[in-house]
Motif scaffolding. Structure first.
Motif, mmCIF file in Angstrom:
data_model
loop_
_atom_site.group_PDB
_atom_site.id
_atom_site.type_symbol
_atom_site.label_atom_id
_atom_site.label_comp_id
_atom_site.label_asym_id
_atom_site.label_seq_id
_atom_site.Cartn_x
_atom_site.Cartn_y
_atom_site.Cartn_z
ATOM 1 N N GLU A 57 86.176 22.675 18.110
ATOM 2 C CA GLU A 57 85.158 23.152 18.169
ATOM 3 C C GLU A 57 85.093 24.695 18.198
ATOM 4 N N ALA A 58 85.986 25.256 19.842
ATOM 5 C CA ALA A 58 85.750 26.843 20.557
ATOM 6 C C ALA A 58 86.110 27.827 19.260
ATOM 7 N N LEU A 59 87.723 26.951 18.689
ATOM 8 C CA LEU A 59 88.397 28.036 17.583
ATOM 9 C C LEU A 59 87.100 27.977 16.639
ATOM 10 N N ALA A 60 86.334 27.286 16.173
ATOM 11 C CA ALA A 60 85.207 27.359 15.608
ATOM 12 C C ALA A 60 84.583 28.098 15.245
ATOM 13 N N LEU A 61 83.720 28.853 16.835
ATOM 14 C CA LEU A 61 83.217 29.302 17.015
ATOM 15 C C LEU A 61 83.605 31.640 16.947
ATOM 16 N N PRO A 62 82.319 32.050 15.940
ATOM 17 C CA PRO A 62 82.758 33.648 15.837
ATOM 18 C C PRO A 62 83.372 34.302 17.651
ATOM 19 N N LYS A 63 84.413 35.071 16.987
ATOM 20 C CA LYS A 63 85.229 35.809 18.834
ATOM 21 C C LYS A 63 83.392 37.235 18.612
ATOM 22 N N GLU A 64 83.543 37.714 19.434
ATOM 23 C CA GLU A 64 83.069 38.628 19.807
ATOM 24 C C GLU A 64 82.660 40.117 19.222
ATOM 25 N N SER A 65 83.330 40.581 18.180
ATOM 26 C CA SER A 65 83.388 41.523 17.657
ATOM 27 C C SER A 65 83.633 40.926 16.248
ATOM 28 N N GLU A 66 83.253 39.650 15.972
ATOM 29 C CA GLU A 66 83.000 39.393 14.556
ATOM 30 C C GLU A 66 81.161 38.444 14.877
ATOM 31 N N MET A 67 80.445 38.679 16.231
ATOM 32 C CA MET A 67 78.782 38.420 15.846
ATOM 33 C C MET A 67 78.125 39.730 15.784
ATOM 34 N N LEU A 68 76.931 39.191 14.855
ATOM 35 C CA LEU A 68 76.286 40.852 14.921
ATOM 36 C C LEU A 68 75.001 40.776 16.353
ATOM 37 N N ALA A 69 74.302 41.914 17.065
ATOM 38 C CA ALA A 69 74.172 42.036 17.722
ATOM 39 C C ALA A 69 72.938 41.302 18.455
ATOM 40 N N ARG A 70 72.106 40.271 17.465
ATOM 41 C CA ARG A 70 71.338 39.503 17.655
ATOM 42 C C ARG A 70 71.950 38.627 17.977
ATOM 43 N N GLU A 71 73.041 37.498 17.697
ATOM 44 C CA GLU A 71 73.723 36.669 17.920
ATOM 45 C C GLU A 71 74.026 36.852 19.468
ATOM 46 N N LYS A 72 74.422 37.955 19.787
ATOM 47 C CA LYS A 72 75.211 38.197 21.302
ATOM 48 C C LYS A 72 73.604 38.460 22.035
ATOM 49 N N TYR A 73 72.919 39.505 21.753
ATOM 50 C CA TYR A 73 72.297 39.308 22.889
ATOM 51 C C TYR A 73 70.618 38.060 23.079
ATOM 52 N N THR A 74 70.744 37.765 21.659
ATOM 53 C CA THR A 74 69.671 36.615 21.802
ATOM 54 C C THR A 74 69.366 35.584 21.255
ATOM 55 N N VAL A 75 68.882 33.978 21.660
ATOM 56 C CA VAL A 75 69.489 33.234 21.502
ATOM 57 C C VAL A 75 67.950 32.418 19.991
ATOM 58 N N PHE A 76 68.401 31.452 19.891
ATOM 59 C CA PHE A 76 67.504 30.697 19.453
ATOM 60 C C PHE A 76 66.275 29.450 20.327
ATOM 61 N N SER A 77 65.007 29.862 20.029
ATOM 62 C CA SER A 77 63.858 29.182 20.973
ATOM 63 C C SER A 77 63.167 28.309 19.900
ATOM 64 N N ARG A 78 62.802 27.770 19.486
ATOM 65 C CA ARG A 78 61.979 26.876 19.086
ATOM 66 C C ARG A 78 60.112 27.596 19.839
ATOM 67 N N LYS A 95 76.668 29.647 30.689
ATOM 68 C CA LYS A 95 77.086 28.544 30.915
ATOM 69 C C LYS A 95 76.816 27.986 29.305
ATOM 70 N N LEU A 96 75.645 28.090 27.812
ATOM 71 C CA LEU A 96 75.799 27.788 27.263
ATOM 72 C C LEU A 96 76.492 28.168 26.599
ATOM 73 N N THR A 97 76.484 27.097 25.296
ATOM 74 C CA THR A 97 77.183 27.817 24.047
ATOM 75 C C THR A 97 76.568 27.984 22.941
ATOM 76 N N ASN A 98 75.758 29.048 22.273
ATOM 77 C CA ASN A 98 74.718 29.442 21.436
ATOM 78 C C ASN A 98 75.645 30.749 20.631
ATOM 79 N N ARG A 99 76.207 31.091 20.396
ATOM 80 C CA ARG A 99 76.891 32.286 20.097
ATOM 81 C C ARG A 99 76.474 31.096 18.245
ATOM 82 N N THR A 100 76.335 31.076 17.702
ATOM 83 C CA THR A 100 75.717 30.604 16.389
ATOM 84 C C THR A 100 73.922 29.839 16.312
#
Length: 105
Positions: A57-78, A95-100
Motif C-alpha cells: 500500500e505504501a509503494l502504491a502512494l505517490p512520491k513527494e516529487s509526483e504530488m501536486l501542491a494541493r495534495e502536499k499542503y491540504t487534506v480532504f475534509s467534508r 501521522k496520517l497517510t493523506n497523500r491521496t
C-alpha cells in the motif's frame, strides 16, 4: 484585582490557538522534507526484500516529487468549505497517510 496575581488577558478570553491563515515557506519546506524522509524509508524497506500488505500500500502512494501542491499542503475534509483543509490546521497530520484524496476532490 490589580496585584501580582491578576488574571491575564488570555484567561479572560480571546484566541487560544494562534494558527496562521497560510502556511509559511518554512512549514512547507518541513512538510516536503518529511515526505521525502518517508519516501526514503519506504524505498529502503522495499529494497531489503520484506513483503507485506502495508508495504504494498505504501509503494502504491505517490512520491513527494509526483504530488501536486494541493495534495502536499491540504487534506480532504467534508466539513471545510471547498472540501479542502490546510494541513497545518489538522492535529497530528504527520501521522496520517493523506497523500491521496477521494476521486473528484
Amino acid at each position: 484585582m490589580f496585584g501580582a496575581f491578576r488574571p491575564s488577558a488570555i484567561a479572560h478570553g480571546g484566541l487560544l490557538w494562534k494558527n496562521p491563515f497560510r502556511m509559511s515557506n518554512t512549514r512547507k519546506a518541513n512538510v516536503r522534507k518529511r515526505l521525502r524522509a518517508v519516501d526514503s524509508v519506504i524505498a529502503a524497506v522495499a529494497e531489503s526484500g520484506v513483503k507485506c500488505k502495508a508495504l504494498d500500500e505504501a509503494l502504491a502512494l505517490p512520491k513527494e516529487s509526483e504530488m501536486l501542491a494541493r495534495e502536499k499542503y491540504t487534506v480532504f475534509s467534508r466539513a471545510a468549505a471547498g472540501y479542502r483543509k490546510s494541513i497545518h490546521k489538522v492535529p497530528k497530520f504527520t501521522k496520517l497517510t493523506n497523500r491521496t484524496s477521494p476521486p473528484g476532490f
